[in-house]
Write a protein that holds these residues in place. Structure first.
Motif, short mmCIF file in Angstrom:
data_model
loop_
_atom_site.label_atom_id
_atom_site.label_comp_id
_atom_site.label_asym_id
_atom_site.label_seq_id
_atom_site.Cartn_x
_atom_site.Cartn_y
_atom_site.Cartn_z
N ALA A 32 6.70 0.08 4.87
CA ALA A 32 6.24 1.18 4.04
C ALA A 32 5.74 2.31 4.91
N ILE A 33 5.72 3.50 4.33
CA ILE A 33 5.19 4.68 5.01
C ILE A 33 3.80 4.96 4.44
N ALA A 34 2.80 5.00 5.30
CA ALA A 34 1.42 5.21 4.84
C ALA A 34 1.24 6.63 4.31
N LYS A 35 0.58 6.71 3.16
CA LYS A 35 0.36 8.01 2.53
C LYS A 35 -0.75 8.79 3.22
N ASP A 36 -1.80 8.06 3.64
CA ASP A 36 -2.95 8.70 4.28
C ASP A 36 -3.51 7.75 5.32
N ASN A 37 -4.72 7.99 5.75
CA ASN A 37 -5.32 7.16 6.79
C ASN A 37 -6.36 6.19 6.23
N ASN A 66 -7.63 0.16 2.42
CA ASN A 66 -6.83 -0.05 1.22
C ASN A 66 -5.68 0.96 1.22
N PRO A 67 -4.67 0.71 2.04
CA PRO A 67 -3.62 1.72 2.24
C PRO A 67 -2.75 1.93 1.01
N SER A 117 -2.71 -5.24 0.38
CA SER A 117 -4.14 -5.02 0.64
C SER A 117 -4.84 -6.27 1.16
N ASN A 118 -4.40 -7.47 0.75
CA ASN A 118 -5.06 -8.69 1.23
C ASN A 118 -4.93 -8.82 2.74
N PHE A 119 -3.75 -8.48 3.27
CA PHE A 119 -3.56 -8.56 4.71
C PHE A 119 -4.50 -7.60 5.42
N TRP A 120 -4.57 -6.36 4.91
CA TRP A 120 -5.44 -5.38 5.55
C TRP A 120 -6.89 -5.84 5.49
#
Length: 292
Positions: free
Chosen positions: A214-219, A223-224, A276-279
């Motif tokens: 996936a491409i991250a929307k923000d930083n 909770n990406p 999100s669980n991985f993060w």
């Protein structure tokens, strides 16, 4: 005449420094240090107390002096030596050793022209914690190890930042690779100037196949959220869902079975894949130990 007096003064200072050259073994309490046998015969021009010098601009000076310092600065905790810092013409050059109060290594670094070339940090039990190796100028590789000091936990591409006096900060610039204790790759995350916004991020199955792309929307690293493209895969490498963002927060996802057969297309709102669980459980824990 004034110029001659200044030249004479500089000469006297230089001669006195040369005459005061000494071996490190002459320093009290040095024999308690872990690497005593390696450094005891090292000769230095001068020895000063760590609290008796300052950095003024690009160079280090002993208090009250105008000639850049050459020699070793010693930091103590009560009677224990906890730091040896080597300088040449006012710049960090060669090793810098920092110790726990018992004389065991906390970390050691090697400098060239004031820039860290290599660094090894240790836990109090003696196992290796983190390392750094310069690659190109201020850019290098930082590696974090599990508690046994052997298995790699994280490998990061970073840039050294010396903007805070007396500190070295590491800016994430490139790939951050995360491994489990079995040496299996768990994720590859991309950063630019400490931000993941607009960059691709990948999570892996234990067999090395990509699980999410996936491409991250923000930083938002806790909770990406994602933008443009998000793909989930089966553990055999076949695409499960391939999603394109067609509008803000609206996705069209093509679904496939494990053999690659097209199953149909669905529209989704919000986020098309859930990572999100991985993060929360792993990724943020990794980031926390990188910069503590």
């Amino acid at each position: 005449m004034l110029v001659n007096k200044k030249l004479i003064l500089c000469y006297i200072v230089a001669v006195s420094i040369f005459l005061n050259a000494m071996k490190l073994s002459e320093i009290p309490q040095l024999n308690k240090l872990e690497n005593y046998n390696e450094i005891k015969n090292v000769e230095v021009e001068r020895v000063v107390d760590y609290d008796n010098y300052d950095r003024n601009g690009k160079y280090v000076y002993v208090h009250g002096e105008t000639i850049p310092f050459s020699g070793v600065a010693i930091k103590r905790n009560k009677s224990n030596i906890i730091g040896l810092y080597f300088y040449e013409n006012g710049k960090a050059e060669g090793p810098a050793y920092v110790y726990y109060p018992n004389g065991k290594f906390n970390f050691d670094r090697f400098y060239k022209d004031d820039i860290t070339q290599t660094s090894v940090e240790y836990r109090q039990n003696g196992t290796k914690f983190r390392t750094y190796k310069a690659v190109d100028g201020l850019n290098g590789i930082r590696t974090v190890y599990y508690e046994n000091g052997k298995d790699i936990k994280t490998v990061l591409e970073v840039t050294q930042d010396y903007s805070q006096q007396g500190m070295i900060n590491y800016i994430l610039n490139g790939k951050l690779k995360v491994y489990n204790k079995q040496g299996q790759l768990q994720g590859i995350f991309n950063f630019k100037n400490n931000s993941m916004a607009g960059l691709s991020q990948e999570i892996y199955y234990p067999n090395g196949k990509v699980k999410y792309y996936a491409i991250a929307k923000d930083n938002n690293q806790k909770n990406p959220t994602f933008t443009q493209k998000a793909i989930s895969y089966y553990d055999n490498g076949q695409e499960k869902e391939n999603c394109d963002e067609v509008d803000s927060g609206m996705w069209m996802c093509k679904k496939y079975d494990k053999n690659g057969k097209f199953k149909g297309e669905v529209q989704k709102g919000g986020q098309p894949i859930e990572t999100s669980n991985f993060w929360a459980n792993f990724f943020m824990g990794v980031l926390n130990i990188l910069f503590q």
